[in-house]
Design a protein around this motif. Structure first.
Motif, PDB file in Angstrom:
ATOM      1  N   LEU A 182      -8.934 -16.326  10.960  1.00  0.00           N
ATOM      2  CA  LEU A 182      -8.189 -17.481  10.460  1.00  0.00           C
ATOM      3  C   LEU A 182      -8.999 -18.311   9.457  1.00  0.00           C
ATOM      4  CD1 LEU A 182      -6.309 -18.653  13.678  1.00  0.00           C
ATOM      5  CD2 LEU A 182      -5.289 -17.714  11.597  1.00  0.00           C
ATOM      6  N   SER A 183     -10.312 -18.210   9.537  1.00  0.00           N
ATOM      7  CA  SER A 183     -11.153 -18.945   8.595  1.00  0.00           C
ATOM      8  C   SER A 183     -11.450 -18.133   7.336  1.00  0.00           C
ATOM      9  CB  SER A 183     -12.475 -19.357   9.258  1.00  0.00           C
ATOM     10  OG  SER A 183     -13.234 -18.200   9.590  1.00  0.00           O
ATOM     11  N   CYS A 184     -10.962 -16.905   7.307  1.00  0.00           N
ATOM     12  CA  CYS A 184     -11.231 -15.995   6.182  1.00  0.00           C
ATOM     13  C   CYS A 184      -9.950 -15.814   5.389  1.00  0.00           C
ATOM     14  CB  CYS A 184     -11.743 -14.654   6.708  1.00  0.00           C
ATOM     15  SG  CYS A 184     -12.293 -13.521   5.433  1.00  0.00           S
ATOM     16  N   GLU A 185      -9.879 -16.419   4.236  1.00  0.00           N
ATOM     17  CA  GLU A 185      -8.671 -16.316   3.418  1.00  0.00           C
ATOM     18  C   GLU A 185      -8.574 -14.944   2.765  1.00  0.00           C
ATOM     19  OE1 GLU A 185      -6.222 -18.467   3.393  1.00  0.00           O
ATOM     20  OE2 GLU A 185      -7.369 -19.670   4.817  1.00  0.00           O
ATOM     21  N   GLN A 186      -7.462 -14.724   2.072  1.00  0.00           N
ATOM     22  CA  GLN A 186      -7.190 -13.429   1.438  1.00  0.00           C
ATOM     23  C   GLN A 186      -8.377 -12.923   0.618  1.00  0.00           C
ATOM     24  OE1 GLN A 186      -3.820 -13.544  -1.216  1.00  0.00           O
ATOM     25  NE2 GLN A 186      -4.338 -11.633  -2.203  1.00  0.00           N
ATOM     26  N   GLN A 187      -8.963 -13.805  -0.187  1.00  0.00           N
ATOM     27  CA  GLN A 187     -10.047 -13.380  -1.065  1.00  0.00           C
ATOM     28  C   GLN A 187     -11.242 -12.858  -0.284  1.00  0.00           C
ATOM     29  OE1 GLN A 187      -9.340 -13.131  -4.280  1.00  0.00           O
ATOM     30  NE2 GLN A 187     -11.250 -11.975  -4.380  1.00  0.00           N
ATOM     31  N   CYS A 188     -11.414 -13.362   0.939  1.00  0.00           N
ATOM     32  CA  CYS A 188     -12.517 -12.924   1.795  1.00  0.00           C
ATOM     33  C   CYS A 188     -12.400 -11.434   2.104  1.00  0.00           C
ATOM     34  CB  CYS A 188     -12.510 -13.748   3.077  1.00  0.00           C
ATOM     35  SG  CYS A 188     -13.690 -13.246   4.315  1.00  0.00           S
ATOM     36  N   PHE A 189     -11.201 -10.989   2.512  1.00  0.00           N
ATOM     37  CA  PHE A 189     -10.989  -9.576   2.818  1.00  0.00           C
ATOM     38  C   PHE A 189     -11.078  -8.718   1.554  1.00  0.00           C
ATOM     39  CE2 PHE A 189      -8.551 -11.444   6.453  1.00  0.00           C
ATOM     40  CZ  PHE A 189      -9.376 -10.954   7.449  1.00  0.00           C
ATOM     41  N   LEU A 190     -10.532  -9.228   0.468  1.00  0.00           N
ATOM     42  CA  LEU A 190     -10.562  -8.468  -0.780  1.00  0.00           C
ATOM     43  C   LEU A 190     -11.987  -8.348  -1.314  1.00  0.00           C
ATOM     44  CD1 LEU A 190      -7.344  -9.844  -2.533  1.00  0.00           C
ATOM     45  CD2 LEU A 190      -7.627  -7.706  -1.271  1.00  0.00           C
ATOM     46  N   SER A 191     -12.767  -9.403  -1.162  1.00  0.00           N
ATOM     47  CA  SER A 191     -14.163  -9.359  -1.599  1.00  0.00           C
ATOM     48  C   SER A 191     -14.955  -8.359  -0.761  1.00  0.00           C
ATOM     49  CB  SER A 191     -14.800 -10.749  -1.492  1.00  0.00           C
ATOM     50  OG  SER A 191     -14.158 -11.651  -2.360  1.00  0.00           O
ATOM     51  N   ALA A 192     -14.622  -8.290   0.526  1.00  0.00           N
ATOM     52  CA  ALA A 192     -15.319  -7.355   1.419  1.00  0.00           C
ATOM     53  C   ALA A 192     -15.084  -5.913   0.991  1.00  0.00           C
ATOM     54  CB  ALA A 192     -14.860  -7.552   2.855  1.00  0.00           C
ATOM     55  N   ALA A 193     -13.941  -5.673   0.338  1.00  0.00           N
ATOM     56  CA  ALA A 193     -13.606  -4.308  -0.082  1.00  0.00           C
ATOM     57  C   ALA A 193     -14.103  -3.981  -1.491  1.00  0.00           C
ATOM     58  CB  ALA A 193     -12.090  -4.119  -0.040  1.00  0.00           C
ATOM     59  N   GLN A 194     -14.631  -4.989  -2.179  1.00  0.00           N
ATOM     60  CA  GLN A 194     -15.067  -4.801  -3.562  1.00  0.00           C
ATOM     61  C   GLN A 194     -16.134  -3.717  -3.655  1.00  0.00           C
ATOM     62  OE1 GLN A 194     -13.598  -7.215  -5.805  1.00  0.00           O
ATOM     63  NE2 GLN A 194     -14.145  -5.719  -7.364  1.00  0.00           N
ATOM     64  N   GLY A 195     -15.970  -2.832  -4.593  1.00  0.00           N
ATOM     65  CA  GLY A 195     -16.999  -1.833  -4.834  1.00  0.00           C
ATOM     66  C   GLY A 195     -16.876  -0.573  -3.999  1.00  0.00           C
ATOM     67  N   ILE A 196     -15.849  -0.472  -3.153  1.00  0.00           N
ATOM     68  CA  ILE A 196     -15.630   0.773  -2.410  1.00  0.00           C
ATOM     69  C   ILE A 196     -15.116   1.817  -3.402  1.00  0.00           C
ATOM     70  CG2 ILE A 196     -14.274   1.900  -0.601  1.00  0.00           C
ATOM     71  CD1 ILE A 196     -14.262  -0.758   0.911  1.00  0.00           C
ATOM     72  N   GLU A 197     -15.849   2.898  -3.563  1.00  0.00           N
ATOM     73  CA  GLU A 197     -15.535   3.873  -4.611  1.00  0.00           C
ATOM     74  C   GLU A 197     -14.857   5.132  -4.101  1.00  0.00           C
ATOM     75  OE1 GLU A 197     -19.169   4.552  -6.703  1.00  0.00           O
ATOM     76  OE2 GLU A 197     -19.176   2.555  -7.649  1.00  0.00           O
ATOM     77  N   ILE A 198     -14.964   5.407  -2.814  1.00  0.00           N
ATOM     78  CA  ILE A 198     -14.359   6.622  -2.272  1.00  0.00           C
ATOM     79  C   ILE A 198     -12.835   6.460  -2.190  1.00  0.00           C
ATOM     80  CG2 ILE A 198     -16.404   7.254  -0.927  1.00  0.00           C
ATOM     81  CD1 ILE A 198     -14.798   6.189   1.559  1.00  0.00           C
ATOM     82  N   PRO A 199     -12.079   7.554  -2.078  1.00  0.00           N
ATOM     83  CA  PRO A 199     -10.623   7.442  -1.882  1.00  0.00           C
ATOM     84  C   PRO A 199     -10.301   6.800  -0.535  1.00  0.00           C
ATOM     85  CG  PRO A 199     -11.230   9.662  -2.594  1.00  0.00           C
ATOM     86  CD  PRO A 199     -12.505   8.964  -2.251  1.00  0.00           C
ATOM     87  N   VAL A 200      -9.416   5.812  -0.564  1.00  0.00           N
ATOM     88  CA  VAL A 200      -8.994   5.121   0.657  1.00  0.00           C
ATOM     89  C   VAL A 200      -7.473   5.137   0.728  1.00  0.00           C
ATOM     90  CG1 VAL A 200      -9.038   2.980   1.991  1.00  0.00           C
ATOM     91  CG2 VAL A 200     -11.008   3.590   0.569  1.00  0.00           C
ATOM     92  N   LEU A 201      -6.944   5.611   1.859  1.00  0.00           N
ATOM     93  CA  LEU A 201      -5.500   5.627   2.102  1.00  0.00           C
ATOM     94  C   LEU A 201      -5.143   4.487   3.042  1.00  0.00           C
ATOM     95  CD1 LEU A 201      -2.667   7.014   1.948  1.00  0.00           C
ATOM     96  CD2 LEU A 201      -3.372   8.354   3.962  1.00  0.00           C
ATOM     97  N   PHE A 202      -4.206   3.644   2.622  1.00  0.00           N
ATOM     98  CA  PHE A 202      -3.687   2.573   3.473  1.00  0.00           C
ATOM     99  C   PHE A 202      -2.327   2.999   4.015  1.00  0.00           C
ATOM    100  CE2 PHE A 202      -6.751   0.482   0.790  1.00  0.00           C
ATOM    101  CZ  PHE A 202      -7.369  -0.416   1.645  1.00  0.00           C
ATOM    102  N   ILE A 203      -2.201   2.983   5.337  1.00  0.00           N
ATOM    103  CA  ILE A 203      -0.946   3.359   5.994  1.00  0.00           C
ATOM    104  C   ILE A 203      -0.412   2.151   6.758  1.00  0.00           C
ATOM    105  CG2 ILE A 203       0.151   4.843   7.704  1.00  0.00           C
ATOM    106  CD1 ILE A 203      -1.829   6.985   7.136  1.00  0.00           C
ATOM    107  N   ASN A 204       0.811   1.777   6.476  1.00  0.00           N
ATOM    108  CA  ASN A 204       1.457   0.670   7.187  1.00  0.00           C
ATOM    109  C   ASN A 204       2.857   1.077   7.599  1.00  0.00           C
ATOM    110  OD1 ASN A 204      -0.477  -0.559   5.018  1.00  0.00           O
ATOM    111  ND2 ASN A 204      -0.291  -2.141   6.576  1.00  0.00           N
ATOM    112  N   GLY A 205       3.354   0.486   8.679  1.00  0.00           N
ATOM    113  CA  GLY A 205       4.701   0.773   9.142  1.00  0.00           C
ATOM    114  C   GLY A 205       5.737  -0.020   8.362  1.00  0.00           C
ATOM    115  N   GLU A 206       6.832   0.629   8.040  1.00  0.00           N
ATOM    116  CA  GLU A 206       7.920  -0.010   7.285  1.00  0.00           C
ATOM    117  C   GLU A 206       8.445  -1.264   7.999  1.00  0.00           C
ATOM    118  OE1 GLU A 206      12.155   1.580   5.417  1.00  0.00           O
ATOM    119  OE2 GLU A 206      11.570   2.216   7.450  1.00  0.00           O
ATOM    120  N   TRP A 207       8.476  -1.236   9.338  1.00  0.00           N
ATOM    121  CA  TRP A 207       9.014  -2.354  10.114  1.00  0.00           C
ATOM    122  C   TRP A 207       7.952  -3.384  10.500  1.00  0.00           C
ATOM    123  CZ3 TRP A 207      11.943   1.181  14.102  1.00  0.00           C
ATOM    124  CH2 TRP A 207      13.073   1.753  13.473  1.00  0.00           C
TER     125      TRP A 207
END
Length: 285
Positions: free
Chosen positions: A198-223
């Motif tokens: 809750l103390s980590c805003e959107q940019q916090c998660f996006l910054s944590a992912a910065q620089g990941i170079e390998i292929p990453v698949l994101f899977i989410n449920g439609e519902w």
């Protein structure tokens, strides 16, 4: 029934980690699976069936949970950075070249991937989003309240009524029994984790992912209204080599919800991780 090779590993002299290696003599690659919050190795039962024997599969419990719990003193709460460090050590130990996380396991997984572990070639992040939308914020705020009060019935009902709303009745019963019978230190850990999130805003998660170079698949449920597929798309910018799949007729728990969900989840995973082993007609998304 699959029989794992079980080991309790010492991580940096600080943590003892229960691990299960499901080995297959014909598999050329190894994947390590990262639990969501309040989950244990048992939570990956269906995913394990989908991935084995195509891959060697490693499961493990966090120091405070499951079968790791008896081996650790629980004197301090774990940050996602510590959980990421544990994961990096396990990747090295098992020579894992794939990684898959579920739900809030994505925080430790992305933090570990940002360290560019040399062995990992591909990763799957399932049921995770960098956005704390209104539905997720409501769930987390309510969770924080009943965890702080150690109200076991409320915690169990909250998970089933929100993230687990699309689970079949039997799974909901298992889920309630597991979540409502955790130790107080596990509730304290989850409370701490929610405060971190809750103390980590959107940019916090996006910054944590910065620089990941390998292929990453994101899977989410439609519902899934809590970690929505549309919200996961925000990872496209920090992770250049990212792909996104929305599994139809599924919620947060993906392959656990019904047979069709398990089938399309399996095809999505294997077509991304092991495309040469599937025929062109094997994928139906």
């Amino acid at each position: 029934m699959l029989k794992p090779e079980i080991a309790v590993l010492d991580i940096q002299g600080q943590y003892r980690i229960h691990t299960e290696l499901y080995r297959c003599d014909t598999a050329q690659n190894t994947i390590i699976l990262v639990n969501g919050s309040m989950a244990t190795t048992a939570s990956f039962g269906q995913t394990l069936k989908n991935l084995h024997p195509h891959l060697n599969v490693v499961l493990y419990d966090q120091p405070y949970a499951g079968k790791s719990k008896p081996h650790n003193p629980h004197q301090k709460l774990l940050t996602r950075e510590i959980e990421a460090q544990v994961l990096l050590e396990l990747i090295e130990h098992f020579d894992a070249n794939y990684l898959m996380s579920f739900s809030w396991g994505g925080t430790a997984a992305l933090t570990a991937l940002a360290c560019a572990p040399r062995r990992i070639e591909k990763a799957v992040i399932s049921s995770f989003s960098p956005l704390i939308n209104s539905a997720m914020r409501d769930y987390l705020e309510r969770g924080r309240h009943c965890l702080a009060a150690c109200n076991r019935t409320q915690v169990g009902n909250l998970v089933n009524d929100t993230l687990g709303k699309h689970l079949p009745p039997l799974f909901k019963r298992f889920n309630f029994r597991h979540v409502s019978n955790l130790d107080e230190h596990e509730y304290a850990q989850m409370h701490f984790h929610i405060n971190q999130v809750l103390s980590c805003e959107q940019q916090c998660f996006l910054s944590a992912a910065q620089g990941i170079e390998i292929p990453v698949l994101f899977i989410n449920g439609e519902w899934d209204e809590y970690t929505a597929a549309s919200d996961a798309q925000h990872f496209a910018q920090p992770i250049a080599n990212s792909q996104f799949i929305s599994l139809e007729n599924t919620g947060h728990f993906l392959d656990m919800e019904h047979k069709s969900a398990s089938h399309i989840s399996k095809n999505a995973l294997l077509s991304f991780l092991q495309p040469t082993q599937l025929s062109p007609h094997a994928v139906s998304l």
